[in-house]
Design a protein around this motif. Structure first.
Motif, PDB file in Angstrom:
ATOM      1  N   MET A   1       0.852  -1.180   0.000  1.00  0.00           N
ATOM      2  CA  MET A   1       0.000   0.000   0.000  1.00  0.00           C
ATOM      3  C   MET A   1       0.897   1.242   0.000  1.00  0.00           C
ATOM      4  O   MET A   1       1.827   1.333   0.781  1.00  0.00           O
ATOM      5  N   SER A   2       0.589   2.181  -0.841  1.00  0.00           N
ATOM      6  CA  SER A   2       1.416   3.385  -0.976  1.00  0.00           C
ATOM      7  C   SER A   2       1.009   4.453   0.032  1.00  0.00           C
ATOM      8  O   SER A   2      -0.050   4.367   0.659  1.00  0.00           O
ATOM      9  N   ALA A   3       1.845   5.475   0.133  1.00  0.00           N
ATOM     10  CA  ALA A   3       1.538   6.612   1.013  1.00  0.00           C
ATOM     11  C   ALA A   3       0.276   7.329   0.540  1.00  0.00           C
ATOM     12  O   ALA A   3      -0.509   7.813   1.362  1.00  0.00           O
ATOM     13  N   GLN A   4       0.078   7.390  -0.777  1.00  0.00           N
ATOM     14  CA  GLN A   4      -1.147   8.005  -1.316  1.00  0.00           C
ATOM     15  C   GLN A   4      -2.378   7.221  -0.889  1.00  0.00           C
ATOM     16  O   GLN A   4      -3.393   7.796  -0.533  1.00  0.00           O
ATOM     17  N   ASP A   5      -2.270   5.886  -0.959  1.00  0.00           N
ATOM     18  CA  ASP A   5      -3.380   5.035  -0.515  1.00  0.00           C
ATOM     19  C   ASP A   5      -3.666   5.290   0.965  1.00  0.00           C
ATOM     20  O   ASP A   5      -4.817   5.379   1.382  1.00  0.00           O
ATOM     21  N   LYS A   6      -2.594   5.376   1.750  1.00  0.00           N
ATOM     22  CA  LYS A   6      -2.746   5.624   3.189  1.00  0.00           C
ATOM     23  C   LYS A   6      -3.506   6.915   3.427  1.00  0.00           C
ATOM     24  O   LYS A   6      -4.464   6.957   4.198  1.00  0.00           O
ATOM     25  N   LEU A  29      -9.249   2.254  10.689  1.00  0.00           N
ATOM     26  CA  LEU A  29      -8.038   2.784  11.314  1.00  0.00           C
ATOM     27  C   LEU A  29      -7.167   1.675  11.900  1.00  0.00           C
ATOM     28  O   LEU A  29      -5.940   1.758  11.828  1.00  0.00           O
ATOM     29  N   LEU A  30      -7.783   0.650  12.453  1.00  0.00           N
ATOM     30  CA  LEU A  30      -6.990  -0.468  12.973  1.00  0.00           C
ATOM     31  C   LEU A  30      -6.251  -1.173  11.833  1.00  0.00           C
ATOM     32  O   LEU A  30      -5.089  -1.562  11.989  1.00  0.00           O
ATOM     33  N   ALA A  31      -6.905  -1.305  10.684  1.00  0.00           N
ATOM     34  CA  ALA A  31      -6.236  -1.891   9.516  1.00  0.00           C
ATOM     35  C   ALA A  31      -5.093  -0.994   9.046  1.00  0.00           C
ATOM     36  O   ALA A  31      -3.995  -1.484   8.729  1.00  0.00           O
ATOM     37  N   LEU A  32      -5.329   0.302   9.029  1.00  0.00           N
ATOM     38  CA  LEU A  32      -4.276   1.243   8.632  1.00  0.00           C
ATOM     39  C   LEU A  32      -3.104   1.215   9.610  1.00  0.00           C
ATOM     40  O   LEU A  32      -1.938   1.305   9.207  1.00  0.00           O
ATOM     41  N   THR A  33      -3.407   1.096  10.886  1.00  0.00           N
ATOM     42  CA  THR A  33      -2.361   1.036  11.907  1.00  0.00           C
ATOM     43  C   THR A  33      -1.478  -0.187  11.694  1.00  0.00           C
ATOM     44  O   THR A  33      -0.256  -0.103  11.866  1.00  0.00           O
ATOM     45  N   SER A  34      -2.085  -1.291  11.322  1.00  0.00           N
ATOM     46  CA  SER A  34      -1.300  -2.501  11.038  1.00  0.00           C
ATOM     47  C   SER A  34      -0.406  -2.296   9.821  1.00  0.00           C
ATOM     48  O   SER A  34       0.746  -2.729   9.804  1.00  0.00           O
ATOM     49  N   ALA A  35      -0.942  -1.638   8.811  1.00  0.00           N
ATOM     50  CA  ALA A  35      -0.186  -1.423   7.577  1.00  0.00           C
ATOM     51  C   ALA A  35       0.871  -0.326   7.724  1.00  0.00           C
ATOM     52  O   ALA A  35       1.912  -0.376   7.060  1.00  0.00           O
ATOM     53  N   ALA A  40       2.440   8.648  12.321  1.00  0.00           N
ATOM     54  CA  ALA A  40       1.933   9.395  13.479  1.00  0.00           C
ATOM     55  C   ALA A  40       0.488   9.825  13.278  1.00  0.00           C
ATOM     56  O   ALA A  40      -0.316   9.770  14.219  1.00  0.00           O
ATOM     57  N   ASP A  41       0.128  10.247  12.055  1.00  0.00           N
ATOM     58  CA  ASP A  41      -1.240  10.703  11.821  1.00  0.00           C
ATOM     59  C   ASP A  41      -2.256   9.575  11.960  1.00  0.00           C
ATOM     60  O   ASP A  41      -3.350   9.777  12.485  1.00  0.00           O
ATOM     61  N   VAL A  42      -1.882   8.374  11.539  1.00  0.00           N
ATOM     62  CA  VAL A  42      -2.764   7.212  11.687  1.00  0.00           C
ATOM     63  C   VAL A  42      -2.923   6.877  13.168  1.00  0.00           C
ATOM     64  O   VAL A  42      -4.039   6.624  13.644  1.00  0.00           O
ATOM     65  N   ALA A  43      -1.828   6.900  13.922  1.00  0.00           N
ATOM     66  CA  ALA A  43      -1.896   6.622  15.360  1.00  0.00           C
ATOM     67  C   ALA A  43      -2.802   7.636  16.056  1.00  0.00           C
ATOM     68  O   ALA A  43      -3.642   7.268  16.887  1.00  0.00           O
ATOM     69  N   TYR A  44      -2.644   8.900  15.714  1.00  0.00           N
ATOM     70  CA  TYR A  44      -3.459   9.954  16.330  1.00  0.00           C
ATOM     71  C   TYR A  44      -4.949   9.750  16.031  1.00  0.00           C
ATOM     72  O   TYR A  44      -5.788   9.804  16.929  1.00  0.00           O
ATOM     73  N   ALA A  59      -7.209   3.904  23.741  1.00  0.00           N
ATOM     74  CA  ALA A  59      -6.746   5.105  23.040  1.00  0.00           C
ATOM     75  C   ALA A  59      -5.325   5.499  23.451  1.00  0.00           C
ATOM     76  O   ALA A  59      -4.562   5.992  22.615  1.00  0.00           O
ATOM     77  N   VAL A  60      -4.970   5.281  24.705  1.00  0.00           N
ATOM     78  CA  VAL A  60      -3.698   5.778  25.255  1.00  0.00           C
ATOM     79  C   VAL A  60      -2.478   5.379  24.423  1.00  0.00           C
ATOM     80  O   VAL A  60      -1.685   6.247  24.051  1.00  0.00           O
ATOM     81  N   PRO A  61      -2.275   4.087  24.122  1.00  0.00           N
ATOM     82  CA  PRO A  61      -1.041   3.753  23.391  1.00  0.00           C
ATOM     83  C   PRO A  61      -0.972   4.389  22.004  1.00  0.00           C
ATOM     84  O   PRO A  61       0.124   4.699  21.510  1.00  0.00           O
ATOM     85  N   TYR A  62      -2.112   4.615  21.388  1.00  0.00           N
ATOM     86  CA  TYR A  62      -2.108   5.274  20.077  1.00  0.00           C
ATOM     87  C   TYR A  62      -1.734   6.750  20.201  1.00  0.00           C
ATOM     88  O   TYR A  62      -0.959   7.269  19.395  1.00  0.00           O
ATOM     89  N   TYR A  63      -2.280   7.424  21.222  1.00  0.00           N
ATOM     90  CA  TYR A  63      -1.873   8.816  21.459  1.00  0.00           C
ATOM     91  C   TYR A  63      -0.377   8.884  21.723  1.00  0.00           C
ATOM     92  O   TYR A  63       0.332   9.721  21.166  1.00  0.00           O
TER      93      TYR A  63
END
Length: 166
Positions: A1-6, A29-35, A40-44, A59-63
């Motif tokens: 998956m590319s950065a554009q896809d992300k 978002l959980l799928a994106l986090t895995s990929a 940082a923006d996906v985690a946020y 939420a805490v570990p993602y923040y």
């Protein structure tokens, strides 16, 4: 998956959250986090959707990850500091809330929301004097109430020491 896809998938997930479909946003978002575990923006955004769903502990570990990684915009960083500090407070982790919100106020001193949440966290650790000082200064400097404006000098004076008499 590319950065554009992300970026496209992230925008869609944010839209789902904004449109009141946080469960669907969370799945994406959980799928994106895995990929993209280093994004940082996906985690946020993943942290935010967990907060929306009342899943503060999750939420805490993602923040935390979002704040540790490079790449958040200024607004995202502001939101992540507020979100993490507020979430710590909700979870009863008051010391961490104060520390995080102080960092937020230090980085974004103009942000009244960060100062308000810091005051709440200070209240929770029995720092009532400082909490009141923050809130009184915020009211004095941001209120459009004409009566508050009239008494702004007195409010600011007492903000420094509520126990003092004029």
């Amino acid at each position: 998956m590319s950065a554009q896809d992300k970026d496209k998938l992230l925008a869609e997930a944010v839209r789902l959250r904004v449109d009141g479909r946080p469960e669907q946003a969370r799945e994406r978002l959980l799928a994106l986090t895995s990929a993209f575990p280093e994004a940082a923006d996906v985690a946020y955004q993943t942290a935010w959707v967990h907060d929306v769903l009342g899943l503060e502990t999750e939420a805490v570990p993602y923040y935390e990850r979002g704040l540790q990684l490079p790449g958040l915009t200024r607004e995202e960083r502001r939101g992540a500091l507020l979100g993490l500090g507020s979430t710590y407070r909700v979870l009863g982790r008051y010391g961490q809330a104060v520390e995080t919100l102080r960092r937020g106020v230090s980085e974004f001193p103009e942000d009244g929301a960060l100062r308000s949440f810091l005051a709440m966290a200070l209240y929770n650790v029995n720092e009532h004097q400082e909490a009141m000082e923050i809130l009184l200064r915020l009211v004095a400097t941001t209120s459009t109430d004409p009566y508050v404006a009239r008494y702004r000098p007195a409010i600011e004076h007492y903000a420094a020491d509520l126990d003092e008499s004029m």
